[in-house]
Design an enzyme around this catalytic site. Structure first.
Site, PDB file in Angstrom:
ATOM      1  N   ALA A   1       0.797  -1.232   0.000  1.00  0.00           N
ATOM      2  CA  ALA A   1       0.000   0.000   0.000  1.00  0.00           C
ATOM      3  C   ALA A   1       0.830   1.282   0.000  1.00  0.00           C
ATOM      4  CB  ALA A   1      -0.935  -0.034   1.204  1.00  0.00           C
TER       5      ALA A   1
ATOM      6  N   ASN B   1       0.692  -3.709   7.894  1.00  0.00           N
ATOM      7  CA  ASN B   1       1.641  -4.430   7.044  1.00  0.00           C
ATOM      8  C   ASN B   1       2.687  -3.496   6.475  1.00  0.00           C
ATOM      9  OD1 ASN B   1       0.674  -7.323   6.702  1.00  0.00           O
ATOM     10  ND2 ASN B   1      -1.204  -6.141   6.475  1.00  0.00           N
TER      11      ASN B   1
ATOM     12  N   HIS C   1      -0.216   7.236   4.145  1.00  0.00           N
ATOM     13  CA  HIS C   1       1.052   6.795   4.736  1.00  0.00           C
ATOM     14  C   HIS C   1       2.145   7.782   4.338  1.00  0.00           C
ATOM     15  CE1 HIS C   1      -0.701   2.881   5.689  1.00  0.00           C
ATOM     16  NE2 HIS C   1      -1.127   2.806   4.445  1.00  0.00           N
TER      17      HIS C   1
HETATM   18  N1  LIG Z   1       1.359  -5.857   2.318  1.00  0.00           N
HETATM   19  C1  LIG Z   1       0.405  -4.952   2.335  1.00  0.00           C
HETATM   20  O1  LIG Z   1       0.619  -3.772   2.053  1.00  0.00           O
HETATM   21  C2  LIG Z   1      -0.986  -5.380   2.714  1.00  0.00           C
HETATM   22  C3  LIG Z   1      -2.071  -4.517   2.484  1.00  0.00           C
HETATM   23  C4  LIG Z   1      -3.344  -4.985   2.809  1.00  0.00           C
HETATM   24  C5  LIG Z   1      -3.518  -6.236   3.395  1.00  0.00           C
HETATM   25  N2  LIG Z   1      -2.438  -7.015   3.638  1.00  0.00           N
HETATM   26  C6  LIG Z   1      -2.574  -8.347   4.271  1.00  0.00           C
HETATM   27  O2  LIG Z   1      -2.877  -9.307   3.275  1.00  0.00           O
HETATM   28  C7  LIG Z   1      -3.655 -10.368   3.851  1.00  0.00           C
HETATM   29  C8  LIG Z   1      -4.922 -10.565   3.025  1.00  0.00           C
HETATM   30  O3  LIG Z   1      -5.690  -9.380   3.041  1.00  0.00           O
HETATM   31  P1  LIG Z   1      -7.190  -9.349   2.502  1.00  0.00           P
HETATM   32  O4  LIG Z   1      -7.628  -7.922   2.545  1.00  0.00           O
HETATM   33  O5  LIG Z   1      -7.280 -10.107   1.245  1.00  0.00           O
HETATM   34  O6  LIG Z   1      -7.937 -10.157   3.685  1.00  0.00           O
HETATM   35  P2  LIG Z   1      -9.363 -10.882   3.647  1.00  0.00           P
HETATM   36  O7  LIG Z   1      -9.800 -10.956   5.062  1.00  0.00           O
HETATM   37  O8  LIG Z   1     -10.261 -10.270   2.642  1.00  0.00           O
HETATM   38  O9  LIG Z   1      -9.007 -12.364   3.126  1.00  0.00           O
HETATM   39  C9  LIG Z   1      -8.223 -13.258   3.842  1.00  0.00           C
HETATM   40  C10 LIG Z   1      -8.634 -14.670   3.448  1.00  0.00           C
HETATM   41  O10 LIG Z   1      -7.746 -15.594   4.064  1.00  0.00           O
HETATM   42  C11 LIG Z   1      -8.497 -16.670   4.595  1.00  0.00           C
HETATM   43  N3  LIG Z   1      -7.742 -17.291   5.669  1.00  0.00           N
HETATM   44  C12 LIG Z   1      -7.676 -16.946   6.975  1.00  0.00           C
HETATM   45  N4  LIG Z   1      -6.865 -17.767   7.638  1.00  0.00           N
HETATM   46  C13 LIG Z   1      -6.394 -18.654   6.728  1.00  0.00           C
HETATM   47  C14 LIG Z   1      -5.506 -19.754   6.808  1.00  0.00           C
HETATM   48  N5  LIG Z   1      -4.963 -20.131   7.963  1.00  0.00           N
HETATM   49  N6  LIG Z   1      -5.235 -20.439   5.676  1.00  0.00           N
HETATM   50  C15 LIG Z   1      -5.822 -20.103   4.495  1.00  0.00           C
HETATM   51  N7  LIG Z   1      -6.677 -19.076   4.367  1.00  0.00           N
HETATM   52  C16 LIG Z   1      -6.956 -18.360   5.469  1.00  0.00           C
HETATM   53  C17 LIG Z   1      -9.830 -16.058   5.023  1.00  0.00           C
HETATM   54  O11 LIG Z   1     -10.850 -17.050   5.087  1.00  0.00           O
HETATM   55  C18 LIG Z   1     -10.049 -15.049   3.911  1.00  0.00           C
HETATM   56  O12 LIG Z   1     -10.750 -15.605   2.818  1.00  0.00           O
HETATM   57  C19 LIG Z   1      -3.931  -9.951   5.297  1.00  0.00           C
HETATM   58  O13 LIG Z   1      -2.985 -10.566   6.144  1.00  0.00           O
HETATM   59  C20 LIG Z   1      -3.709  -8.452   5.277  1.00  0.00           C
HETATM   60  O14 LIG Z   1      -3.335  -7.940   6.555  1.00  0.00           O
HETATM   61  C21 LIG Z   1      -1.192  -6.628   3.290  1.00  0.00           C
END
Ligand SMILES: NC(=O)c1ccc[n+]([C@@H]2O[C@H](COP(=O)([O-])OP(=O)(O)OC[C@H]3O[C@@H](n4cnc5c(N)ncnc54)[C@H](O)[C@@H]3O)[C@@H](O)[C@H]2O)c1
Length: 272
Positions: free
Chosen positions: A125, A193, A223
């Site tokens: 992000a 993150n 940010h």
């Molecule tokens: N790097 C970045 O800049 C950044 C930005 C936004 C989000 N993220 C991270 O990316 C990840 C995904 O974000 P999102 O918005 O798609 O979240 P989301 O909640 O929309 O989707 C997450 C999915 O993972 C599944 N899940 C949960 N635990 C699991 C496991 N143990 N094994 C397999 N699947 C599992 C859930 O059922 C859900 O479908 C999160 O950890 C979030 O914090 C990172």
């Protein structure tokens, strides 16, 4: 001889996973979406229903990792360690989105390095990670991040519940947290993150200074990164809008992941 198309496996079929799958479905990335895994059947059904041209096979975690040659983790911070163990066992190149979990599994990153497994972390992000990576090569001294979000973005955060802070009642700009990246990731696991990515790219989680602000006068997630070193200094500001397809995720995070996969599979690489 032409290289064969790589097979991608997605772990976590939520907001980000669905965005990336949609880009592959549209033909925007030269990769085969081979399989997917999620702990929720409902999520994988919703995910599959959105795809018209590609039909990823649902597999359990271990089978998915074995059967794909590039893995995209976009699940949850607390799932990272278990997933990483399977990655190491099967020597698979992996892109991690749940970077807070990586910060707590740096021993496994070291193991991946020894085994020469490629671990990728997208800029996500924020902008500025390219400059920070370059600055780190010589004399990077100071990195700070100020994250500003609307109060409701912090709804349900345990750290605030424990401090008796109700985001719905925040009516003026309020500093919720000041500390290092390690502490920030522990206190705000789903929100920060960016702090984790920044500290891994820069001077490490103990030295990276994080400030988190709830601001009722903003609708965007903002940010601001400030960095100083032998190169001089820079200030990089990102104001994120939600994805047009999914309001739960910053558009830039999904776009940055798409750009990273293109960088892995395409022969021309631009930027640090
Ligand atoms: N790097 C970045 O800049 C950044 C930005 C936004 C989000 N993220 C991270 O990316 C990840 C995904 O974000 P999102 O918005 O798609 O979240 P989301 O909640 O929309 O989707 C997450 C999915 O993972 C599944 N899940 C949960 N635990 C699991 C496991 N143990 N094994 C397999 N699947 C599992 C859930 O059922 C859900 O479908 C999160 O950890 C979030 O914090 C990172």
């Amino acid at each position: 001889m032409e290289k064969s198309q790589r097979k991608l496996g997605i772990i976590g079929c939520g907001a980000i996973g669905t965005e990336i799958a949609a880009a592959i479905d549209k033909g925007s990335i030269d990769i085969a979406l081979h399989g997917c895994y999620d702990i929720s059947k409902e999520q994988t059904d919703k995910f599959s229903a959105k795809l018209k041209n590609v039909k990823p096979v649902f597999m359990e975690l271990e089978a998915l990792v074995k059967n794909c040659d590039l893995i995209l983790e976009c699940s949850k911070k607390d799932a990272v360690r278990e997933i990483f163990e399977v990655i190491l066992k099967n020597n698979r190149d992996t892109i991690f989105l749940s970077v807070g979990g990586i910060l707590e599994s740096m021993d496994l990153v070291e193991e991946a390095k020894k085994k020469k497994i490629n671990i990728y972390i997208p800029s996500g992000a924020v902008v500025g990670i390219d400059g920070l990576s370059a600055a780190k090569c010589q004399g990077l001294k100071k990195v700070t991040l100020t994250t500003r979000k609307p109060p409701l973005a912090f709804k349900g955060v345990k750290y605030l519940v424990e401090k008796n802070i109700n985001p719905e009642e925040i009516k003026v700009e309020t500093v919720l947290f000041e500390g290092n990246a390690f502490e920030a990731v522990k206190a705000f696991p789903a929100n920060i993150n960016v702090a984790a990515t920044l500290s891994i790219a820069g001077i490490g989680p103990e030295k990276t200074v994080i400030k988190i602000i709830a601001d009722p006068n903003t609708t965007a997630n903002r940010h601001e990164i400030n960095a100083e070193g032998d190169f001089g200094s820079f200030r990089a500001i990102t104001e994120n809008v939600p994805s047009p397809n999914n309001p739960k995720t910053s558009y830039l995070t999904a776009l940055s992941t798409i750009a990273l996969i293109k960088k892995i599979v395409e022969p021309i690489h631009i930027g640090t």
